[in-house]
Write a protein that holds these residues in place. Structure first.
Motif, PDB file in Angstrom:
ATOM      1  N   ILE A  24       0.739  -1.199  -0.003  1.00 34.20           N
ATOM      2  CA  ILE A  24      -0.012   0.073  -0.058  1.00 34.20           C
ATOM      3  C   ILE A  24       0.750   1.240   0.102  1.00 34.20           C
ATOM      4  O   ILE A  24       2.009   1.369   1.032  1.00 34.20           O
ATOM      5  CB  ILE A  24      -1.125  -0.031   1.158  1.00 34.20           C
ATOM      6  N   LEU A  25       0.572   1.897  -1.023  1.00 34.32           N
ATOM      7  CA  LEU A  25       1.436   3.289  -1.030  1.00 34.32           C
ATOM      8  C   LEU A  25       0.920   4.389  -0.682  1.00 34.32           C
ATOM      9  O   LEU A  25      -0.437   4.817  -0.990  1.00 34.32           O
ATOM     10  CB  LEU A  25       2.008   3.521  -2.534  1.00 34.32           C
ATOM     11  N   VAL A  26       1.399   5.182   0.312  1.00 34.58           N
ATOM     12  CA  VAL A  26       0.853   6.422   0.853  1.00 34.58           C
ATOM     13  C   VAL A  26       1.845   7.516   0.401  1.00 34.58           C
ATOM     14  O   VAL A  26       3.115   7.581   0.821  1.00 34.58           O
ATOM     15  CB  VAL A  26       0.779   6.309   2.507  1.00 34.58           C
ATOM     16  N   ASP A  27       1.189   8.564  -0.306  1.00 35.51           N
ATOM     17  CA  ASP A  27       1.932   9.230  -1.155  1.00 35.51           C
ATOM     18  C   ASP A  27       1.390  10.865  -0.742  1.00 35.51           C
ATOM     19  O   ASP A  27       0.681  11.403  -1.503  1.00 35.51           O
ATOM     20  CB  ASP A  27       2.004   9.159  -2.480  1.00 35.51           C
ATOM     21  N   PRO A  28       2.040  11.553   0.295  1.00 37.73           N
ATOM     22  CA  PRO A  28       1.742  12.821   0.514  1.00 37.73           C
ATOM     23  C   PRO A  28       1.994  13.586  -0.578  1.00 37.73           C
ATOM     24  O   PRO A  28       2.848  13.474  -1.193  1.00 37.73           O
ATOM     25  CB  PRO A  28       2.488  13.220   1.610  1.00 37.73           C
ATOM     26  N   GLN A  29       1.028  14.839  -0.757  1.00 36.12           N
ATOM     27  CA  GLN A  29       1.091  15.711  -1.799  1.00 36.12           C
ATOM     28  C   GLN A  29       1.857  16.778  -1.383  1.00 36.12           C
ATOM     29  O   GLN A  29       1.527  17.357  -0.327  1.00 36.12           O
ATOM     30  CB  GLN A  29      -0.240  16.036  -2.534  1.00 36.12           C
ATOM     31  N   GLY A  30       2.490  17.396  -2.394  1.00 41.63           N
ATOM     32  CA  GLY A  30       3.310  18.583  -2.158  1.00 41.63           C
ATOM     33  C   GLY A  30       4.009  18.522  -0.733  1.00 41.63           C
ATOM     34  O   GLY A  30       4.727  17.712  -0.686  1.00 41.63           O
ATOM     35  N   THR A  31       3.932  19.713   0.103  1.00 44.24           N
ATOM     36  CA  THR A  31       4.501  19.723   1.415  1.00 44.24           C
ATOM     37  C   THR A  31       3.741  19.210   2.579  1.00 44.24           C
ATOM     38  O   THR A  31       4.307  19.404   3.611  1.00 44.24           O
ATOM     39  CB  THR A  31       5.247  21.362   1.468  1.00 44.24           C
ATOM     40  N   ASP A  32       2.546  18.634   2.149  1.00 41.75           N
ATOM     41  CA  ASP A  32       1.745  18.147   3.223  1.00 41.75           C
ATOM     42  C   ASP A  32       2.509  16.999   4.109  1.00 41.75           C
ATOM     43  O   ASP A  32       3.238  15.915   3.622  1.00 41.75           O
ATOM     44  CB  ASP A  32       0.456  17.485   2.702  1.00 41.75           C
ATOM     45  N   LEU A  33       2.337  16.982   5.366  1.00 42.10           N
ATOM     46  CA  LEU A  33       2.926  16.096   6.421  1.00 42.10           C
ATOM     47  C   LEU A  33       1.800  15.639   7.290  1.00 42.10           C
ATOM     48  O   LEU A  33       0.727  16.242   7.364  1.00 42.10           O
ATOM     49  CB  LEU A  33       3.687  16.652   7.146  1.00 42.10           C
TER      50      LEU A  33
END
Length: 139
Positions: free
Chosen positions: A7-16
């Motif tokens: 399962i890939l979790v890929d935060p977008q931009g600078t989101d943490l």
């Protein structure tokens, strides 16, 4: 299928941030049939989220039907526990899908001008599970 999955979790931009993921072994979707003017059909979806149901029924050309949804325990409010669809044989809608909550609902529709096998789809929303009773008549 058995095997190892990722399962890939890929935060977008600078989101943490953080999140919790829950993986369920979902039972196969329920299938069945019902008859216009026949006995009610009661279904229980679950015990884990993700299970849907479809019920087929035979309809006459231009027949008017009333589908009553009662004893709804899917969800926990009067709105939006499950999405209910009535579909033509090609998968398009007889009527637009409606959201149903614990108060239940009644759907009245006129079938297309062709005798065919139609389908009722029951799709619990979010992580809801529970039961529903369907009764169909032709006034």
């Amino acid at each position: 299928m058995s095997g190892t999955y990722t399962i890939l979790v890929d935060p977008q931009g600078t989101d943490l941030g953080s999140m919790t993921l829950t993986l369920h072994d979902v039972p196969v979707d329920l299938t069945g049939s019902m008859t216009i003017g026949g006995p009610p059909v009661s279904l229980t979806l679950g015990p884990v989220p993700g299970q849907n149901a479809t019920l087929g029924f035979d309809g006459a050309a231009g027949q008017r039907i009333t589908l009553r949804l009662t004893n709804v325990t899917i969800g926990n409010t009067s709105c939006c526990g499950a999405r209910i669809s009535i579909l033509k044989p090609d998968g398009t809608n007889v009527v637009p899908p409606i959201l149903v909550g614990t108060f239940g609902a009644t759907i009245t529709a006129t079938l297309p001008p062709a005798a065919a096998r139609y389908t009722i789809g029951i799709d619990p929303q979010q992580a809801y599970t529970g039961g529903i009773t369907l009764t169909m008549n032709s006034p």
